[in-house]
Design an enzyme around this catalytic site. Structure first.
Site, short mmCIF file in Angstrom:
data_model
loop_
_atom_site.label_atom_id
_atom_site.label_comp_id
_atom_site.label_asym_id
_atom_site.label_seq_id
_atom_site.Cartn_x
_atom_site.Cartn_y
_atom_site.Cartn_z
CB CYS A 1 -0.92 -0.02 1.22
SG CYS A 1 -1.91 1.49 1.40
CD GLN B 1 -4.24 21.60 9.41
OE1 GLN B 1 -3.75 20.56 8.98
NE2 GLN B 1 -3.78 22.79 9.08
CB CYS C 1 -7.07 2.15 6.88
SG CYS C 1 -5.63 3.25 6.91
CB CYS D 1 1.79 3.40 5.97
SG CYS D 1 0.29 3.89 6.87
CB CYS E 1 1.34 19.47 5.05
SG CYS E 1 0.73 19.87 3.41
CG ASN F 1 -1.99 26.25 7.14
OD1 ASN F 1 -1.06 25.49 6.85
ND2 ASN F 1 -3.14 25.82 7.61
#
Length: 415
Positions: free
Chosen positions: A91, A248, A175, A94, A371, A344
């Site tokens: 996957c 978020q 998940c 991750c 991010c 942001n």
């Protein structure tokens, strides 16, 4: 940990083992990979820990650069742990389920430090000690989208495989990054589809958002949130997000993130300018810092929602405007009257127009939350000079077990 610049001379010829390439990665690099080298090639490896010897399946090539996944571990690192997910590392969601969460935080801090040093060392910018905010690494997402498809008559529902648009089905237990309520909602939808009680979805995605314990459609319904935050006294704030609007995604870290921003922004500002303001969440939490707040956002729906959100919290002296910060200039008079900025932006970082205005205007200070640490540090390197200092760097791990993380930095003028 060794930096990316170390160890290049230790490269060797490629070895083949059971039809796969045998590699020994030497360091962690960005995006969840470790890096290995041969005489002429560079390899970015998923599911491999520096110091291990691994059999590698190659998935992608660009010139002398290769990307692959470690399929068998010949020499195992003491830092390796068994994955708690049956579809890792296939996957693409991750990147760090083969190491402990504490080790993952250490890796992310190392990568952020290395990126800061790479971009800022030539300017002799002093880098403060990196702080870390983290929470429960499981069940943290309040928003999720799964990919849908078919293999013949078999329904596929899950996430994309690494470097592919092939769908890896979700495990039966769901998940690990999603709350149980959301895993149940995905499973129930697919179960009803099989039974015929739900029409087979023609869309290629299925998206949900969590509102308390209730799962709702991401694209069709607005959602209400509330949090208790210390700003500095304990206060309950409420806000709504329009259907499809940005929020978020880590439900455990929204309050700590806002509290950190509150801590970093100076008191008694004449005006705070917020760019990429979304639905006004930061303004709600920080309104006591200033007598006037001006926020810009590209989405008119979010701007209207921001205006409603401040009223929901009894705030009247905030203004929000619709503006495409990629293509349009900010009104100069409003900018010049803003003593502190909060930004942001999306992963691409600040637009050229925003960066040029920031450099020209030279506010007393600003806070930048992103991010994507590489675009954040890139933007800092273009702005920072002898008149400014980098006074705080905080890594906020909004995305545990994945390659992503949030960073907050504070920049202010020197005394």
């Amino acid at each position: 940990m060794k930096s990316d610049s170390e160890g290049h001379k230790s490269s060797s010829k490629i070895q083949i083992h059971k039809g796969k390439i045998l590699l020994k990665p030497r360091s962690w690099v960005n995006l969840g990979y470790s890096i290995a080298n041969s005489e002429k090639e560079t390899f970015f490896l998923k599911n491999a820990i520096p110091g291990e010897t691994v059999d590698t399946v190659l998935l992608k090539r660009s010139g002398s650069l290769f990307w692959g996944v470690a399929s068998e571990i010949q020499e195992v690192s003491s830092e390796r742990i068994p994955s708690d997910c049956s579809i890792f590392p296939r996957c693409g969601g991750c990147s760090y389920r083969h190491v402990s969460y504490q080790k993952e935080l250490e890796i992310k801090k190392f990568l952020l430090q290395e990126t800061l040093e790479h971009f800022l060392s030539k300017k002799h910018i002093q880098i403060p000690e990196i702080e870390i905010l983290s929470g429960d690494p499981n069940g943290y997402r309040n928003t999720a989208q799964i990919q849908l498809g078919f293999a013949g008559n078999q329904r596929l529902a899950g996430f994309y495989e690494e470097f592919s648009h092939s769908i890896v089905n979700l495990p039966e237990e769901g998940c690990k990054n999603l709350p149980q309520e959301m895993n149940f909602a995905f499973a129930e939808f697919l179960k009803q589809e099989v039974k015929g009680s739900k029409q087979i979805l023609k869309s290629k995605t299925l998206s949900f958002r969590l509102e308390g314990t209730k799962v709702i459609s991401y694209k069709k319904k607005s959602v209400s949130f509330s949090e208790n935050i210390r700003i500095p006294e304990l206060k309950r704030i409420v806000w709504e997000i329009p259907a499809g609007g940005f929020s978020q995604v880590n439900r455990y870290l929204i309050a700590p993130w806002l509290e950190k921003i509150f801590e970093l922004v100076p008191n008694n500002q004449n005006r705070i300018l917020e760019l990429y303001c979304g639905s006004g969440l930061i303004a709600i939490a920080l309104k006591s810092k200033t007598t006037s707040w001006l926020g810009y956002e590209i989405s008119s729906d979010c701007v209207q929602q921001a205006k409603r959100n401040v009223l929901l919290n009894g705030i009247s002296s905030c203004d929000f405007k619709t503006l495409n910060l990629e293509t349009d200039w900010i009104d100069s008079e409003e900018v010049l009257n803003s003593s502190f900025w909060i930004m942001n932006p999306p992963r691409a970082g600040l637009s050229k127009k925003v960066l040029q205005t920031l450099i020209k205007t030279s506010p007393n200070g600003f806070l930048y939350s992103s991010c994507n640490h590489t675009t954040l540090v890139r933007d800092l390197s273009l702005f920072l000079n002898k008149d400014y200092k980098l006074s705080n760097v905080t890594l906020v791990d909004f995305f545990p077990r994945t390659k992503h993380f949030e960073v907050i930095v504070k920049v202010e003028k020197k005394d």
